[in-house]
Design a protein around this motif. Structure first.
Motif, PDB file in Angstrom:
ATOM      1  N   GLN A  24       2.386   1.724  -3.414  1.00 53.95           N
ATOM      2  CA  GLN A  24       1.380   2.154  -4.383  1.00 53.95           C
ATOM      3  C   GLN A  24       1.028   3.625  -4.198  1.00 53.95           C
ATOM      4  O   GLN A  24       0.925   4.385  -5.164  1.00 53.95           O
ATOM      5  CB  GLN A  24       0.145   1.283  -4.256  1.00 53.95           C
ATOM      6  CG  GLN A  24      -0.874   1.464  -5.368  1.00 53.95           C
ATOM      7  CD  GLN A  24      -2.095   0.595  -5.161  1.00 53.95           C
ATOM      8  OE1 GLN A  24      -2.498   0.361  -4.031  1.00 53.95           O
ATOM      9  NE2 GLN A  24      -2.688   0.125  -6.249  1.00 53.95           N
TER      10      GLN A  24
ATOM     11  N   LEU B 178      -0.113  -7.085  -4.986  1.00 52.64           N
ATOM     12  CA  LEU B 178      -1.570  -7.155  -5.038  1.00 52.64           C
ATOM     13  C   LEU B 178      -2.081  -8.455  -5.616  1.00 52.64           C
ATOM     14  O   LEU B 178      -3.276  -8.744  -5.527  1.00 52.64           O
ATOM     15  CB  LEU B 178      -2.120  -5.986  -5.868  1.00 52.64           C
ATOM     16  CG  LEU B 178      -1.920  -4.592  -5.286  1.00 52.64           C
ATOM     17  CD1 LEU B 178      -2.395  -3.543  -6.284  1.00 52.64           C
ATOM     18  CD2 LEU B 178      -2.655  -4.439  -3.972  1.00 52.64           C
TER      19      LEU B 178
ATOM     20  N   THR C   3       0.828  -1.205   0.000  1.00 48.21           N
ATOM     21  CA  THR C   3       0.000   0.000   0.000  1.00 48.21           C
ATOM     22  C   THR C   3       0.864   1.257   0.000  1.00 48.21           C
ATOM     23  O   THR C   3       0.575   2.221  -0.722  1.00 48.21           O
ATOM     24  CB  THR C   3      -0.925  -0.004   1.228  1.00 48.21           C
ATOM     25  OG1 THR C   3      -1.690  -1.211   1.243  1.00 48.21           O
ATOM     26  CG2 THR C   3      -1.861   1.175   1.204  1.00 48.21           C
TER      27      THR C   3
ATOM     28  N   THR D  30      -3.312  -1.453 -11.600  1.00 47.54           N
ATOM     29  CA  THR D  30      -2.064  -0.845 -11.126  1.00 47.54           C
ATOM     30  C   THR D  30      -0.952  -1.012 -12.149  1.00 47.54           C
ATOM     31  O   THR D  30      -0.182  -0.068 -12.412  1.00 47.54           O
ATOM     32  CB  THR D  30      -1.652  -1.476  -9.789  1.00 47.54           C
ATOM     33  OG1 THR D  30      -2.698  -1.302  -8.833  1.00 47.54           O
ATOM     34  CG2 THR D  30      -0.384  -0.836  -9.257  1.00 47.54           C
TER      35      THR D  30
ATOM     36  N   ASP E 291      -8.738  -8.183  -5.701  1.00 46.52           N
ATOM     37  CA  ASP E 291      -7.359  -7.711  -5.727  1.00 46.52           C
ATOM     38  C   ASP E 291      -6.681  -7.974  -7.065  1.00 46.52           C
ATOM     39  O   ASP E 291      -5.786  -7.241  -7.469  1.00 46.52           O
ATOM     40  CB  ASP E 291      -6.562  -8.386  -4.601  1.00 46.52           C
ATOM     41  CG  ASP E 291      -6.983  -7.893  -3.223  1.00 46.52           C
ATOM     42  OD1 ASP E 291      -7.567  -6.790  -3.151  1.00 46.52           O
ATOM     43  OD2 ASP E 291      -6.728  -8.611  -2.239  1.00 46.52           O
TER      44      ASP E 291
ATOM     45  N   LYS F 121      -7.488  -5.056  -9.235  1.00 45.24           N
ATOM     46  CA  LYS F 121      -6.685  -3.900  -8.828  1.00 45.24           C
ATOM     47  C   LYS F 121      -5.233  -4.058  -9.269  1.00 45.24           C
ATOM     48  O   LYS F 121      -4.568  -3.088  -9.619  1.00 45.24           O
ATOM     49  CB  LYS F 121      -6.767  -3.723  -7.311  1.00 45.24           C
ATOM     50  CG  LYS F 121      -8.083  -3.133  -6.811  1.00 45.24           C
ATOM     51  CD  LYS F 121      -8.047  -2.908  -5.317  1.00 45.24           C
ATOM     52  CE  LYS F 121      -9.300  -2.191  -4.850  1.00 45.24           C
ATOM     53  NZ  LYS F 121      -9.329  -0.786  -5.308  1.00 45.24           N
TER      54      LYS F 121
ATOM     55  N   LYS G 165      -5.245   0.426  -3.285  1.00 48.93           N
ATOM     56  CA  LYS G 165      -5.705  -0.614  -2.382  1.00 48.93           C
ATOM     57  C   LYS G 165      -6.469  -0.042  -1.202  1.00 48.93           C
ATOM     58  O   LYS G 165      -7.323  -0.710  -0.612  1.00 48.93           O
ATOM     59  CB  LYS G 165      -4.506  -1.429  -1.887  1.00 48.93           C
ATOM     60  CG  LYS G 165      -4.876  -2.693  -1.155  1.00 48.93           C
ATOM     61  CD  LYS G 165      -3.647  -3.499  -0.805  1.00 48.93           C
ATOM     62  CE  LYS G 165      -4.044  -4.800  -0.108  1.00 48.93           C
ATOM     63  NZ  LYS G 165      -2.851  -5.610   0.240  1.00 48.93           N
ATOM     64  N   CYS G 166      -6.155   1.202  -0.835  1.00 48.83           N
ATOM     65  CA  CYS G 166      -6.836   1.813   0.303  1.00 48.83           C
ATOM     66  C   CYS G 166      -8.238   2.289  -0.044  1.00 48.83           C
ATOM     67  O   CYS G 166      -8.976   2.733   0.836  1.00 48.83           O
ATOM     68  CB  CYS G 166      -6.011   2.990   0.831  1.00 48.83           C
ATOM     69  SG  CYS G 166      -5.652   4.257  -0.404  1.00 48.83           S
TER      70      CYS G 166
ATOM     71  N   ARG H 206     -11.818   1.124  -1.554  1.00 51.31           N
ATOM     72  CA  ARG H 206     -12.609  -0.049  -1.885  1.00 51.31           C
ATOM     73  C   ARG H 206     -13.846   0.378  -2.668  1.00 51.31           C
ATOM     74  O   ARG H 206     -14.653   1.176  -2.206  1.00 51.31           O
ATOM     75  CB  ARG H 206     -13.038  -0.773  -0.611  1.00 51.31           C
ATOM     76  CG  ARG H 206     -13.860  -2.014  -0.845  1.00 51.31           C
ATOM     77  CD  ARG H 206     -13.057  -3.079  -1.581  1.00 51.31           C
ATOM     78  NE  ARG H 206     -11.908  -3.501  -0.811  1.00 51.31           N
ATOM     79  CZ  ARG H 206     -11.048  -4.417  -1.236  1.00 51.31           C
ATOM     80  NH1 ARG H 206     -11.194  -4.969  -2.437  1.00 51.31           N
ATOM     81  NH2 ARG H 206     -10.012  -4.755  -0.475  1.00 51.31           N
TER      82      ARG H 206
END
Length: 261
Positions: free
Chosen positions: A7, A197, A4, A118, A111, A114, A102-103, A105
């Motif tokens: 990212q 992730l 996190t 990313t 995931d 995501k 990731k923080c 939602r």
């Protein structure tokens, strides 16, 4: 936690890089007049990608945009295109990266989705940074070439110095180099965060192989291969084999197979 942080840091660094690319493209000081060994200092000229400006000693500044596209050099137009492509890719990468954090939602996003987003945003940032660095470097090469050509023309012929404007690096070039580097570093950080992730079950998939055909058994003793198709010979030894029962007439009788049931 480290994923996190990587990212989020990649997102912040890339945002600074994209913002720097926008500022660099909009600045007018891509090339500034070289005042070294120039007797005329009352007027200061500088040029950008979109217009040229003149600043007088009184503080008055006048800018004039380029009213032509076809009349500009091809390399100059290529620099414009590279900077615009870098800005567009950077903005798209920021939009994708916001949903990939990731923080944050959003619904029932997995995931793995995501991670793909990313990685996509990281590649966009890397390409945007390379476009910015390439565009600024091409413009700098043009300035260096024109500078030395102007210097040679100034001092040619009988040692008489001709008054001719020479242009050197402006502040926008350094802003563009730094911005491109930040976007490149941010894209690399986003690509590194993508590995964290990916779910563990999709990263390592176990595959079981079932042996078909003949069953080969290995023993610690002498090498003996059993094919599995030979009839098993059972040699059992018991009390009925060690002591044979004798019948009444004195003949030797052997136990039958029903005695062991």
């Amino acid at each position: 936690m480290s994923t996190t942080i990587c990212q989020v840091m990649g997102f912040i660094v890339s945002s600074l890089g994209v913002a720097g690319c926008i500022v660099s493209t909009a600045m007018d000081m891509w090339s500034t007049q070289d005042l070294y060994d120039n007797p005329v200092t009352a007027v200061f000229q500088y040029q950008g990608l979109w217009r040229s400006c003149v600043r007088q000693s009184s503080g008055f500044t006048e800018c004039r945009p380029y009213f032509t596209i076809l009349g500009l050099p091809a390399m100059f137009q290529a620099v414009r295109a590279l900077m615009i492509v870098g800005i567009v890719l950077g903005i798209l990468g920021l939009l994708v990266c916001i949903f990939a954090l990731k923080c944050i939602r959003i619904g029932s996003m997995e995931d793995s989705a995501k991670a793909n987003m990313t990685l996509t945003s990281g590649i966009m940032f890397i390409v945007a940074g390379l476009c910015a660095i390439t565009g600024v470097s091409v413009f700098a090469n043009m300035l260096v070439t024109n500078f030395w050509m102007s210097t040679a023309n100034m001092y040619q012929g009988m040692g008489i110095q001709n008054v001719q404007n020479r242009y050197t690096f402006g502040s926008a070039l350094f802003v563009g180099w730094v911005a491109g580097g930040l976007a490149l570093v941010g894209g690399i950080m986003m690509c590194l965060a993508c590995r964290g992730l990916i779910p563990e079950e999709s990263r390592y998939k176990a595959v079981s192989y079932n042996a078909s055909g003949r069953n080969i058994s290995y023993r610690t003793g002498p090498y003996k291969v059993g094919s599995g198709y030979e009839p098993e010979t059972k040699t059992r030894k018991g009390a009925g084999y060690e002591e044979a029962a004798r019948s009444e007439d004195g003949r030797r009788s052997y136990p039958s197979k029903y005695d062991y049931v």
